[in-house]
Write a protein that holds these residues in place. Structure first.
Motif, PDB file in Angstrom:
ATOM      1  N   SER A  48     -27.053 -11.997 -42.615  1.00  9.07           N
ATOM      2  CA  SER A  48     -26.431 -13.181 -43.219  1.00  9.07           C
ATOM      3  C   SER A  48     -25.698 -12.750 -44.482  1.00  9.07           C
ATOM      4  CB  SER A  48     -27.475 -14.255 -43.548  1.00  9.07           C
ATOM      5  OG  SER A  48     -27.912 -14.124 -44.881  1.00  9.07           O
ATOM      6  N   GLU A  49     -24.779 -13.601 -44.898  1.00  7.28           N
ATOM      7  CA  GLU A  49     -23.958 -13.250 -46.055  1.00  7.28           C
ATOM      8  C   GLU A  49     -24.817 -13.119 -47.315  1.00  7.28           C
ATOM      9  OE1 GLU A  49     -23.252 -15.555 -43.819  1.00  7.28           O
ATOM     10  OE2 GLU A  49     -21.258 -15.078 -43.013  1.00  7.28           O
ATOM     11  N   GLY A  50     -25.875 -13.947 -47.398  1.00  7.49           N
ATOM     12  CA  GLY A  50     -26.762 -13.878 -48.564  1.00  7.49           C
ATOM     13  C   GLY A  50     -27.445 -12.528 -48.646  1.00  7.49           C
ATOM     14  N   GLY A 255     -26.940 -16.907 -29.484  1.00  8.21           N
ATOM     15  CA  GLY A 255     -26.426 -15.535 -29.477  1.00  8.21           C
ATOM     16  C   GLY A 255     -27.310 -14.664 -30.367  1.00  8.21           C
ATOM     17  N   ASP A 256     -27.231 -13.352 -30.189  1.00  6.00           N
ATOM     18  CA  ASP A 256     -28.064 -12.447 -30.995  1.00  6.00           C
ATOM     19  C   ASP A 256     -27.701 -12.524 -32.480  1.00  6.00           C
ATOM     20  OD1 ASP A 256     -25.779 -11.188 -29.544  1.00  6.00           O
ATOM     21  OD2 ASP A 256     -26.126  -9.546 -30.945  1.00  6.00           O
ATOM     22  N   GLY A 257     -26.397 -12.546 -32.771  1.00  2.00           N
ATOM     23  CA  GLY A 257     -25.974 -12.610 -34.178  1.00  2.00           C
ATOM     24  C   GLY A 257     -26.469 -13.895 -34.819  1.00  2.00           C
ATOM     25  N   ALA A 258     -26.410 -14.973 -34.064  1.00  2.00           N
ATOM     26  CA  ALA A 258     -26.858 -16.274 -34.579  1.00  2.00           C
ATOM     27  C   ALA A 258     -28.357 -16.259 -34.840  1.00  2.00           C
ATOM     28  CB  ALA A 258     -26.494 -17.370 -33.583  1.00  2.00           C
ATOM     29  N   VAL A 259     -29.134 -15.729 -33.893  1.00  3.45           N
ATOM     30  CA  VAL A 259     -30.589 -15.679 -34.082  1.00  3.45           C
ATOM     31  C   VAL A 259     -30.921 -14.842 -35.317  1.00  3.45           C
ATOM     32  CG1 VAL A 259     -32.763 -14.812 -33.121  1.00  3.45           C
ATOM     33  CG2 VAL A 259     -31.160 -16.038 -31.656  1.00  3.45           C
ATOM     34  N   ASP A 283     -27.896 -11.895 -25.435  1.00  2.00           N
ATOM     35  CA  ASP A 283     -27.860 -10.798 -26.406  1.00  2.00           C
ATOM     36  C   ASP A 283     -26.880  -9.716 -25.945  1.00  2.00           C
ATOM     37  OD1 ASP A 283     -28.350  -8.706 -28.113  1.00  2.00           O
ATOM     38  OD2 ASP A 283     -30.481  -8.507 -27.655  1.00  2.00           O
ATOM     39  N   ASN A 284     -25.681  -9.749 -26.519  1.00  2.88           N
ATOM     40  CA  ASN A 284     -24.687  -8.722 -26.191  1.00  2.88           C
ATOM     41  C   ASN A 284     -24.620  -7.638 -27.259  1.00  2.88           C
ATOM     42  OD1 ASN A 284     -23.481 -10.206 -28.197  1.00  2.88           O
ATOM     43  ND2 ASN A 284     -21.994 -11.201 -26.855  1.00  2.88           N
ATOM     44  N   GLU A 285     -25.619  -7.623 -28.128  1.00  2.45           N
ATOM     45  CA  GLU A 285     -25.751  -6.589 -29.167  1.00  2.45           C
ATOM     46  C   GLU A 285     -24.525  -6.514 -30.056  1.00  2.45           C
ATOM     47  OE1 GLU A 285     -26.838  -3.080 -26.937  1.00  2.45           O
ATOM     48  OE2 GLU A 285     -28.810  -3.898 -26.443  1.00  2.45           O
ATOM     49  N   GLY A 286     -23.899  -7.667 -30.257  1.00  2.34           N
ATOM     50  CA  GLY A 286     -22.716  -7.652 -31.105  1.00  2.34           C
ATOM     51  C   GLY A 286     -22.247  -9.049 -31.470  1.00  2.34           C
ATOM     52  N   TYR A 287     -21.281  -9.068 -32.378  1.00  5.32           N
ATOM     53  CA  TYR A 287     -20.613 -10.309 -32.777  1.00  5.32           C
ATOM     54  C   TYR A 287     -19.316 -10.359 -31.969  1.00  5.32           C
ATOM     55  CZ  TYR A 287     -23.836  -9.959 -36.732  1.00  5.32           C
ATOM     56  OH  TYR A 287     -24.963  -9.867 -37.512  1.00  5.32           O
ATOM     57  N   VAL A 288     -19.472 -10.730 -30.711  1.00  2.00           N
ATOM     58  CA  VAL A 288     -18.337 -10.573 -29.803  1.00  2.00           C
ATOM     59  C   VAL A 288     -17.231 -11.585 -30.105  1.00  2.00           C
ATOM     60  CG1 VAL A 288     -17.672 -10.677 -27.370  1.00  2.00           C
ATOM     61  CG2 VAL A 288     -19.696  -9.401 -28.078  1.00  2.00           C
ATOM     62  N   SER A 289     -17.607 -12.765 -30.534  1.00  7.24           N
ATOM     63  CA  SER A 289     -16.590 -13.785 -30.823  1.00  7.24           C
ATOM     64  C   SER A 289     -15.663 -13.371 -31.964  1.00  7.24           C
ATOM     65  CB  SER A 289     -17.252 -15.113 -31.197  1.00  7.24           C
ATOM     66  OG  SER A 289     -18.168 -15.504 -30.219  1.00  7.24           O
ATOM     67  N   THR A 290     -16.126 -12.447 -32.815  1.00  6.10           N
ATOM     68  CA  THR A 290     -15.278 -12.036 -33.934  1.00  6.10           C
ATOM     69  C   THR A 290     -14.750 -10.611 -33.769  1.00  6.10           C
ATOM     70  OG1 THR A 290     -17.297 -11.444 -35.132  1.00  6.10           O
ATOM     71  CG2 THR A 290     -16.308 -13.573 -35.651  1.00  6.10           C
TER      72      THR A 290
HETATM   73  C1  LIG Z   1     -21.941 -18.344 -41.757  1.00  2.00           C
HETATM   74  C2  LIG Z   1     -20.978 -17.735 -40.801  1.00  2.00           C
HETATM   75  N1  LIG Z   1     -20.677 -16.427 -40.897  1.00  2.00           N
HETATM   76  C3  LIG Z   1     -19.791 -15.862 -40.044  1.00  2.00           C
HETATM   77  C4  LIG Z   1     -19.185 -16.606 -39.078  1.00  2.00           C
HETATM   78  C5  LIG Z   1     -18.154 -15.989 -38.145  1.00  2.00           C
HETATM   79  N2  LIG Z   1     -18.658 -15.939 -36.773  1.00  2.00           N
HETATM   80  C6  LIG Z   1     -18.347 -16.865 -35.825  1.00  2.00           C
HETATM   81  S1  LIG Z   1     -18.984 -16.533 -34.327  1.00  2.00           S
HETATM   82  C7  LIG Z   1     -19.677 -15.118 -34.896  1.00  2.00           C
HETATM   83  C8  LIG Z   1     -20.392 -14.168 -33.974  1.00  2.00           C
HETATM   84  C9  LIG Z   1     -21.744 -14.662 -33.563  1.00  2.00           C
HETATM   85  O1  LIG Z   1     -22.394 -13.641 -32.857  1.00  2.00           O
HETATM   86  P1  LIG Z   1     -23.408 -13.980 -31.708  1.00  2.00           P
HETATM   87  O2  LIG Z   1     -24.271 -15.108 -32.119  1.00  2.00           O
HETATM   88  O3  LIG Z   1     -24.075 -12.721 -31.318  1.00  2.00           O
HETATM   89  O4  LIG Z   1     -22.497 -14.522 -30.529  1.00  2.00           O
HETATM   90  P2  LIG Z   1     -21.361 -13.720 -29.705  1.00  2.00           P
HETATM   91  O5  LIG Z   1     -20.104 -13.931 -30.444  1.00  2.00           O
HETATM   92  O6  LIG Z   1     -21.754 -12.289 -29.613  1.00  2.00           O
HETATM   93  O7  LIG Z   1     -21.361 -14.396 -28.366  1.00  2.00           O
HETATM   94  C10 LIG Z   1     -19.425 -14.918 -36.268  1.00  2.00           C
HETATM   95  C11 LIG Z   1     -19.895 -13.784 -37.076  1.00  2.00           C
HETATM   96  C12 LIG Z   1     -19.518 -17.974 -39.028  1.00  2.00           C
HETATM   97  N3  LIG Z   1     -18.990 -18.803 -38.121  1.00  2.00           N
HETATM   98  N4  LIG Z   1     -20.394 -18.505 -39.886  1.00  2.00           N
END
Ligand SMILES: Cc1ncc(C[n+]2csc(CCOP(=O)(O)OP(=O)(O)O)c2C)c(N)n1
Ligand SMILES: [Mg+2]
Length: 388
Positions: A48-50, A255-259, A283-290
């Motif tokens: 997380s950003e914090g 998503g993994d990043g969200a969890v 869990d795709n082991e990444g922030y795929v949407s970004t």
């Molecule tokens: C607080 C916050 N930080 C960053 C983002 C930018 N962001 C949008 S989707 C995402 C990726 C999320 O990753 P994950 O949950 O693993 O899903 P995936 O994209 O891999 O399917 C990020 C970092 C955001 N929306 N909100």
């Protein structure tokens, strides 16, 4: 004007920045991956950003100059350590903030609208000096020099970066190496399997990004609540519904990043134990949407965390058969259930945006009606892909 990420990194290193942390944004698709490959810069992929800011503070206490990269949606996540750690202790850091929802970009997604309009004022309120990047190497150097002046006063500084101002072209990198993920299921295939096993009345809360967009493409229905923004909060929303409405089954599609961003929620779910909750993590082991930046789930077992947090039933799946069985099992036993499915990083080329059809408020209204006045379905009705 678009600056190459290599040039930006070179300028940061020239100014003696040696420590980098952050949470990705699609505007920073290259940045995280290039820093991970750079031997002169220590990089910490934060959940997380914090915590990114706190890692940077630790590095600064140890004498290193540090940079934190974040999307402006993450400003909310840094305000606590920014004010009660960075500012009161006078530990200056450089913030690279990707500004989504800028007032000049009214077509950006609705979840960015309010923060986009408030970012500059919020920084002013917090007494963090900032400068808008103009997309040129000279402009970036000029902002770094302004940051130097702020640092002389032990004050942090923010550089605001807009869409298209930084190059975004690399592929997926893990531990410094380019790689293709080889899990058999894509998010789309996994969602088809989950959907086939669910009952038509099951409620779904889906996490922000491509997972919601895949669900929308596959099966748009009033029983779906698509999260837009609020990264990491999908499972808490789903658990809140499940606790408040014990007769309805609720599925969190995460998503993994969200969890990882708000992992404490798993402990709360284990503790409050909503029997009607199914938590599926793709869990795709990444922030795929970004842009496919590596997440730390590559070295963590989220399913083991769920076990430790007290979920009643936990599965880890890789194949379609395993996923189908795990979801079917969760229908006949008490939850909370946790199903972690490893997926690859491929998506269909053109994923529609939920907002192309429903505003967030329309989605909320339809979902509340579906929740409070469940539709009746014939026994043989299509499982979940019922048109709205
Ligand atoms: C607080 C916050 N930080 C960053 C983002 C930018 N962001 C949008 S989707 C995402 C990726 C999320 O990753 P994950 O949950 O693993 O899903 P995936 O994209 O891999 O399917 C990020 C970092 C955001 N929306 N909100
Ligand atoms: Mg992911």
């Amino acid at each position: 004007m678009t600056l190459s990420t290599t040039t930006l990194l070179g300028l940061l290193k020239q100014q003696k920045y040696a420590f980098f942390s952050g949470v990705p944004c699609s505007n920073f698709a290259d940045l995280f991956q290039q820093v991970a490959l750079d031997n002169d810069m220590m990089s910490v992929p934060a959940a997380s950003e914090g915590s990114a800011l706190s890692f940077a503070v630790g590095a600064a206490l140890a004498g290193q100059r540090s940079v934190v990269a974040l999307q402006n949606s993450g400003l909310g996540n840094i305000i606590n350590p920014l004010t009660s750690l960075v500012q009161i202790n006078c530990i200056p850091t450089l913030l690279l903030i990707s500004v989504r929802g800028h007032t000049d970009e009214p077509e950006d997604e609705p979840q960015h609208r309010i923060m986009g309009a408030k970012t500059h004022a919020l920084l002013d309120q917090l007494a963090i000096p900032w400068s808008e990047f103009d997309g040129t190497p000279q402009g970036f150097m000029a902002t770094l020099l302004k940051a130097e002046e702020a640092f002389q006063r032990s004050v942090s500084f923010a550089i605001l970066i807009r869409k298209g101002q930084l190059s975004t072209s690399l592929g997926v990198v893990v531990n410094g190496e380019q790689r293709e993920s080889d899990y058999p299921l894509s998010v789309g295939c996994a969602l088809e399997i989950v959907s086939e096993s669910l009952r038509p009345t099951d409620l779904i809360v889906s996490t922000t990004g491509f997972i919601s967009r895949e669900l929308f493409r596959l099966s748009d229905r009033p029983e779906n609540f698509y999260m837009q923004g609020s990264l990491g909060h999908c499972s808490a929303v789903a658990a809140g519904i499940a606790l408040a409405h014990p007769s309805r089954r609720v599925v969190a599609l995460d998503g993994d990043g969200a969890v990882l961003m708000h992992m404490g929620v798993l402990s709360t779910i284990g503790h409050t134990s909503p029997r009607n909750l199914l938590h599926v993590v793709l869990d795709n082991e990444g922030y795929v949407s970004t842009g496919g930046q590596t997440s730390t789930s590559v070295t963590s077992s989220l399913e083991a965390v769920a076990v430790a947090c007290g979920y009643r039933a936990v599965s880890r799946c890789v194949t379609g058969a395993e996923l189908g069985e795990a979801v079917a099992r969760s229908l006949s036993t008490e939850g909370p259930h946790f199903v972690l499915c490893k997926v690859n990083q491929s998506h269909s080329r053109s994923l529609p945006r939920v907002t192309s059809q429903h505003s967030p408020e329309e989605n909320k209204r339809a979902f509340q009606i579906a929740l409070n006045q469940p539709r009746t379905f014939h026994q043989q009705a299509a499982p979940v892909g019922v048109a709205r």
